[in-house]
Design a protein around this motif. Structure first.
Motif, mmCIF file in Angstrom:
data_model
loop_
_atom_site.group_PDB
_atom_site.id
_atom_site.type_symbol
_atom_site.label_atom_id
_atom_site.label_comp_id
_atom_site.label_asym_id
_atom_site.label_seq_id
_atom_site.Cartn_x
_atom_site.Cartn_y
_atom_site.Cartn_z
ATOM 1 N N CYS A 72 -7.872 -2.764 3.910
ATOM 2 C CA CYS A 72 -7.044 -1.914 3.041
ATOM 3 C C CYS A 72 -7.817 -0.681 2.588
ATOM 4 C CB CYS A 72 -6.583 -2.706 1.819
ATOM 5 S SG CYS A 72 -5.308 -3.930 2.136
ATOM 6 N N ARG A 73 -9.050 -0.897 2.180
ATOM 7 C CA ARG A 73 -9.863 0.224 1.701
ATOM 8 C C ARG A 73 -10.170 1.207 2.814
ATOM 9 N NH1 ARG A 73 -13.842 -3.485 -2.179
ATOM 10 N NH2 ARG A 73 -12.318 -3.707 -3.890
ATOM 11 N N ALA A 74 -10.356 0.702 4.037
ATOM 12 C CA ALA A 74 -10.591 1.588 5.179
ATOM 13 C C ALA A 74 -9.346 2.425 5.466
ATOM 14 C CB ALA A 74 -10.971 0.760 6.404
ATOM 15 N N ALA A 75 -8.166 1.802 5.375
ATOM 16 C CA ALA A 75 -6.917 2.530 5.606
ATOM 17 C C ALA A 75 -6.700 3.602 4.544
ATOM 18 C CB ALA A 75 -5.745 1.552 5.617
ATOM 19 N N LEU A 76 -7.032 3.290 3.291
ATOM 20 C CA LEU A 76 -6.891 4.261 2.206
ATOM 21 C C LEU A 76 -7.875 5.413 2.363
ATOM 22 C CD1 LEU A 76 -6.442 1.775 -0.770
ATOM 23 C CD2 LEU A 76 -4.688 3.302 0.165
ATOM 24 N N LYS A 115 -8.962 6.629 5.165
ATOM 25 C CA LYS A 115 -8.449 7.503 6.222
ATOM 26 C C LYS A 115 -7.386 8.460 5.693
ATOM 27 C CE LYS A 115 -9.259 4.517 10.245
ATOM 28 N NZ LYS A 115 -8.616 3.757 11.343
ATOM 29 N N LYS A 116 -6.694 8.020 4.639
ATOM 30 C CA LYS A 116 -5.661 8.859 4.038
ATOM 31 C C LYS A 116 -6.212 9.734 2.913
ATOM 32 C CE LYS A 116 -1.909 5.531 4.916
ATOM 33 N NZ LYS A 116 -1.009 6.398 5.700
ATOM 34 N N ASN A 117 -7.551 9.677 2.725
ATOM 35 C CA ASN A 117 -8.211 10.422 1.641
ATOM 36 C C ASN A 117 -7.615 10.097 0.278
ATOM 37 O OD1 ASN A 117 -10.008 11.917 3.355
ATOM 38 N ND2 ASN A 117 -8.255 13.182 3.966
ATOM 39 N N SER A 118 -7.268 8.815 0.114
ATOM 40 C CA SER A 118 -6.656 8.371 -1.136
ATOM 41 C C SER A 118 -7.720 7.865 -2.102
ATOM 42 C CB SER A 118 -5.648 7.256 -0.864
ATOM 43 O OG SER A 118 -5.190 6.683 -2.082
ATOM 44 N N SER A 119 -7.527 8.136 -3.375
ATOM 45 C CA SER A 119 -8.435 7.642 -4.410
ATOM 46 C C SER A 119 -7.958 6.314 -4.997
ATOM 47 C CB SER A 119 -8.561 8.679 -5.535
ATOM 48 O OG SER A 119 -7.295 8.922 -6.134
ATOM 49 N N LEU A 120 -6.883 5.758 -4.448
ATOM 50 C CA LEU A 120 -6.343 4.494 -4.935
ATOM 51 C C LEU A 120 -7.391 3.388 -4.832
ATOM 52 C CD1 LEU A 120 -3.966 2.640 -5.818
ATOM 53 C CD2 LEU A 120 -3.385 2.423 -3.387
ATOM 54 N N GLU A 121 -7.593 2.687 -5.929
ATOM 55 C CA GLU A 121 -8.513 1.555 -5.948
ATOM 56 C C GLU A 121 -7.726 0.285 -5.645
ATOM 57 O OE1 GLU A 121 -11.282 -0.873 -9.176
ATOM 58 O OE2 GLU A 121 -10.897 1.276 -9.488
ATOM 59 N N CYS A 122 -8.142 -0.448 -4.609
ATOM 60 C CA CYS A 122 -7.406 -1.624 -4.169
ATOM 61 C C CYS A 122 -8.306 -2.854 -4.194
ATOM 62 C CB CYS A 122 -6.857 -1.401 -2.760
ATOM 63 S SG CYS A 122 -5.953 -2.805 -2.079
ATOM 64 N N PHE A 123 -7.780 -3.975 -4.695
ATOM 65 C CA PHE A 123 -8.523 -5.220 -4.752
ATOM 66 C C PHE A 123 -7.531 -6.379 -4.757
ATOM 67 C CE2 PHE A 123 -7.790 -3.486 -8.952
ATOM 68 C CZ PHE A 123 -7.226 -4.548 -9.649
ATOM 69 N N ALA A 124 -8.011 -7.578 -4.497
ATOM 70 C CA ALA A 124 -7.203 -8.781 -4.643
ATOM 71 C C ALA A 124 -7.493 -9.365 -6.020
ATOM 72 C CB ALA A 124 -7.534 -9.783 -3.556
ATOM 73 N N VAL A 125 -6.473 -9.858 -6.688
ATOM 74 C CA VAL A 125 -6.616 -10.353 -8.065
ATOM 75 C C VAL A 125 -7.118 -11.802 -8.043
ATOM 76 C CG1 VAL A 125 -5.467 -10.770 -10.256
ATOM 77 C CG2 VAL A 125 -4.743 -8.851 -8.820
ATOM 78 N N PRO A 126 -8.330 -12.044 -8.552
ATOM 79 C CA PRO A 126 -8.823 -13.418 -8.626
ATOM 80 C C PRO A 126 -8.493 -14.059 -9.973
ATOM 81 C CG PRO A 126 -10.595 -11.926 -9.165
ATOM 82 C CD PRO A 126 -9.364 -11.065 -8.937
ATOM 83 N N CYS A 127 -8.506 -15.381 -10.016
ATOM 84 C CA CYS A 127 -8.422 -16.071 -11.298
ATOM 85 C C CYS A 127 -9.596 -15.617 -12.171
ATOM 86 C CB CYS A 127 -8.503 -17.585 -11.096
ATOM 87 S SG CYS A 127 -7.058 -18.301 -10.332
ATOM 88 N N LEU A 163 0.838 -1.205 0.000
ATOM 89 C CA LEU A 163 0.000 0.000 0.000
ATOM 90 C C LEU A 163 0.871 1.252 0.000
ATOM 91 C CD1 LEU A 163 -2.870 -0.902 2.506
ATOM 92 C CD2 LEU A 163 -3.029 -0.741 0.017
ATOM 93 N N ASP A 164 1.926 1.240 0.819
ATOM 94 C CA ASP A 164 2.828 2.392 0.869
ATOM 95 C C ASP A 164 3.474 2.637 -0.496
ATOM 96 O OD1 ASP A 164 2.268 2.720 3.538
ATOM 97 O OD2 ASP A 164 4.115 1.762 4.252
#
Length: 280
Positions: A256-260, A262-274, A224-225
């Motif tokens: 992860c999304r909760a942490a982002l 809090k940082k007012n980040s627009s980063l989209e985070c997900f786990a990559v599935p098959c 994330l960092d």
């Protein structure tokens, strides 16, 4: 338009069972399709078996195969890649050195008795090993750049650029420990700067990493960092832990999304599935 499909995102060893149905159990294999139609494959984990079946169904007979490194979970599907049995198929395989052994010799070794009954020379496909598929090179409309990864025995990460869109793939890359040949945290920040999509090794939680430091994989917090400092648009966690259930992975993404947030980040985070597909 560059098209990316994941055929396997599990780390270390394939897994099966209802608790892994959402993210899948196959090990690393990524398909990248260029706007000009070329098919680029990254790694030959067990996911390459399903990819091979799909390529046969789609009637695609020419591809390029690149490797991040040669650990078992990244090569163990090659013998079950069905297109290799066809004389209509042409495949260009990246030829590079893995701790003193080149790709051609490495694949010959894993496909010989007593490990496997059919050797590389028994296959019908037109197989070429190409040293030009290293460092910086082009495949059709895609420009490809590489970077050494931080992993025991080394490895390569990749950046795919097409029509001002970019995808970086950094699996088996440890951000919290410097293995020989690695580029350091700042090096990976620079390599990933402002990319549209980053798939990065996210094997461990912060607590797990304390027990697994120097094993060659990253803590999710470090990933994330990296993504934040590199101003990445979308982040996909990759090399999912062999024991990580769907429910556990979902909880990690929520955190992860909760942490982002809090940082007012627009980063989209997900786990990559098959079977995830991304077009841009």
């Amino acid at each position: 338009m560059m098209e990316i499909k994941c055929w396997g995102s599990r780390g270390s060893i394939p897994v099966s069972g209802d608790q892994y149905s959402k993210y899948g159990g196959d090990t690393t294999c990524i398909e990248v399709t260029a706007r000009t139609g070329e098919t680029i494959i990254i790694d030959a984990g067990t996911g390459i078996r399903r990819l091979g079946n799909s390529l046969v169904e789609r009637g695609i007979n020419k591809y390029y195969l690149l490797f991040t490194h040669a650990h078992w979970d990244h090569i163990q599907g090659i013998a079950f890649f069905k297109p290799l049995l066809s004389n209509k198929v042409k495949i260009m395989i990246q030829n590079r050195e893995f701790l003193g052994i080149y790709t051609k010799d490495l694949l010959n070794k894993v496909m010989e008795m007593p490990f496997f009954p059919i050797s590389l020379i028994d296959l019908k496909a037109d197989i070429k090993f190409d040293t030009a598929l290293n460092n910086k090179f082009n495949i059709g409309s895609v420009n490809i750049q590489t970077i050494p990864t931080c992993h025991p025995g080394g490895g390569l990460g990749y950046k795919f650029i097409e029509d001002n869109k970019s995808f970086v793939f950094l699996t088996d890359n440890e951000l919290g420990f410097d293995h020989p040949g690695g580029m350091g945290f700042d090096g990976y920040v620079q390599f990933s700067q402002k990319v549209d999509l980053l798939f990065h090794d996210g094997e461990y939680t912060k607590e797990e990493y304390k027990q697994k430091k120097n094993w060659g994989h990253s803590s999710i917090q470090d990933v994330l960092d990296l993504a934040l400092k590199a101003n990445v648009k979308k982040l996909g966690l990759f090399h999912l832990n062999q024991d990580r259930t769907d429910e556990q992975m979902d909880r990690i993404i929520i955190d992860c999304r909760a942490a982002l947030k809090k940082k007012n980040s627009s980063l989209e985070c997900f786990a990559v599935p098959c079977d995830m597909e991304i077009h841009f």
